[in-house]
Motif scaffolding. Structure first.
Motif, PDB file in Angstrom:
ATOM      1  N   GLN A   1      47.043  37.278  39.589  1.00  0.00           N
ATOM      2  CA  GLN A   1      46.673  37.213  38.267  1.00  0.00           C
ATOM      3  C   GLN A   1      45.368  37.318  37.813  1.00  0.00           C
ATOM      4  O   GLN A   1      45.004  38.058  36.736  1.00  0.00           O
ATOM      5  CB  GLN A   1      47.450  35.974  37.608  1.00  0.00           C
ATOM      6  N   THR A   2      44.598  36.833  38.575  1.00  0.00           N
ATOM      7  CA  THR A   2      42.927  36.634  38.505  1.00  0.00           C
ATOM      8  C   THR A   2      42.508  38.109  38.686  1.00  0.00           C
ATOM      9  O   THR A   2      41.765  38.827  37.848  1.00  0.00           O
ATOM     10  CB  THR A   2      42.059  35.736  39.390  1.00  0.00           C
ATOM     11  N   ALA A   3      42.933  38.902  39.693  1.00  0.00           N
ATOM     12  CA  ALA A   3      42.471  40.335  39.981  1.00  0.00           C
ATOM     13  C   ALA A   3      43.216  41.184  38.885  1.00  0.00           C
ATOM     14  O   ALA A   3      42.475  42.018  38.431  1.00  0.00           O
ATOM     15  CB  ALA A   3      43.294  40.694  41.450  1.00  0.00           C
ATOM     16  N   ARG A   4      44.200  40.964  38.380  1.00  0.00           N
ATOM     17  CA  ARG A   4      45.287  41.962  37.239  1.00  0.00           C
ATOM     18  C   ARG A   4      43.983  41.709  35.987  1.00  0.00           C
ATOM     19  O   ARG A   4      43.854  42.612  35.503  1.00  0.00           O
ATOM     20  CB  ARG A   4      46.570  41.543  37.389  1.00  0.00           C
ATOM     21  N   ARG A   5      43.683  40.402  35.758  1.00  0.00           N
ATOM     22  CA  ARG A   5      42.994  40.101  34.492  1.00  0.00           C
ATOM     23  C   ARG A   5      41.573  40.666  34.579  1.00  0.00           C
ATOM     24  O   ARG A   5      41.202  41.229  33.565  1.00  0.00           O
ATOM     25  CB  ARG A   5      43.178  38.659  34.077  1.00  0.00           C
ATOM     26  N   THR A   6      41.042  40.490  35.504  1.00  0.00           N
ATOM     27  CA  THR A   6      39.706  40.980  35.736  1.00  0.00           C
ATOM     28  C   THR A   6      39.720  42.562  35.806  1.00  0.00           C
ATOM     29  O   THR A   6      38.714  43.031  35.069  1.00  0.00           O
ATOM     30  CB  THR A   6      38.755  40.642  37.209  1.00  0.00           C
ATOM     31  N   LEU A   7      40.483  43.147  36.430  1.00  0.00           N
ATOM     32  CA  LEU A   7      40.514  44.659  36.425  1.00  0.00           C
ATOM     33  C   LEU A   7      40.995  45.272  34.978  1.00  0.00           C
ATOM     34  O   LEU A   7      40.339  46.076  34.623  1.00  0.00           O
ATOM     35  CB  LEU A   7      41.644  44.929  37.460  1.00  0.00           C
TER      36      LEU A   7
END
Length: 192
Positions: free
Chosen positions: A165-171
């Motif tokens: 989720q962090t990777a998706r949100r950051t991306l």
């Protein structure tokens, strides 16, 4: 720049930065090199053959505001600073320009995303977002050059749970800042 004999890693980014000492707290100019294996070495100068110290593993990279040592920054008039956190110490480093500080912060965050552990990756993603929201469009264009988007896409592909989720949100947030279309979730696309 001469790489030490036997060192097989490739330099990704290198420049003269100012580093605060660990024991005496004085500030010195050092030649820093971030290698593709995640090592961050600093040398007395660009001509030095042996590093003074190699930092590995890097836990995460921090903005000056995120550093938990209250006396670290207020008593200096330095700008463009960031922290490199390890298990035993936080290295305080300053670049000469905002552009250079962003380039180093993005490169270090990218290295943590590629080589780090989950806790450090979460912080690196937050640091990256903080820096991205405070910088110029010219600086943001560097994200392509240091491979941040590709690393976040790879992280999103293999991670699970909170890290995914962090990777998706950051991306998604970085793509929006760069005015790029949202990434397509390959798992969701395959299910459709």
């Amino acid at each position: 720049f001469l790489r030490p004999l036997g060192l097989m890693a490739t330099p990704l980014i290198q420049a003269t930065l100012t580093k605060r000492g660990g024991s005496f707290k004085s500030w010195k100019r050092r030649w820093f090199v971030l290698y593709d294996n995640g090592d961050l070495s600093y040398y007395a100068s660009a001509k030095s053959k042996e590093p003074i110290h190699t930092i590995n593993p890097i836990i995460t990279v921090l903005t000056a505001e995120a550093i938990q040592e209250p006396v670290a920054w207020p008593h200096t008039n330095r700008e463009h600073c960031f922290g490199v956190e390890t298990e035993g110490r936080t290295f305080f480093v300053c670049a000469d320009t905002l552009h250079e500080a962003f380039r180093w912060t993005a490169s270090l965050a990218n290295s943590v995303i590629k080589h780090g552990k989950e806790e450090g990756i979460q912080v690196a993603c937050q640091t990256l977002l903080t820096c991205c929201t405070r910088t110029t469009a010219d600086n943001l264009s560097q994200l392509h050059g240091v491979g941040v988007l590709a690393s976040l896409e790879q992280l999103q592909a293999w991670a699970s749970g909170d890290l995914k989720q962090t990777a998706r949100r950051t991306l998604d947030q970085i793509r929006a800042l760069l005015q790029l279309p949202p990434a397509v979730d390959s798992a969701a696309a395959a299910a459709a």
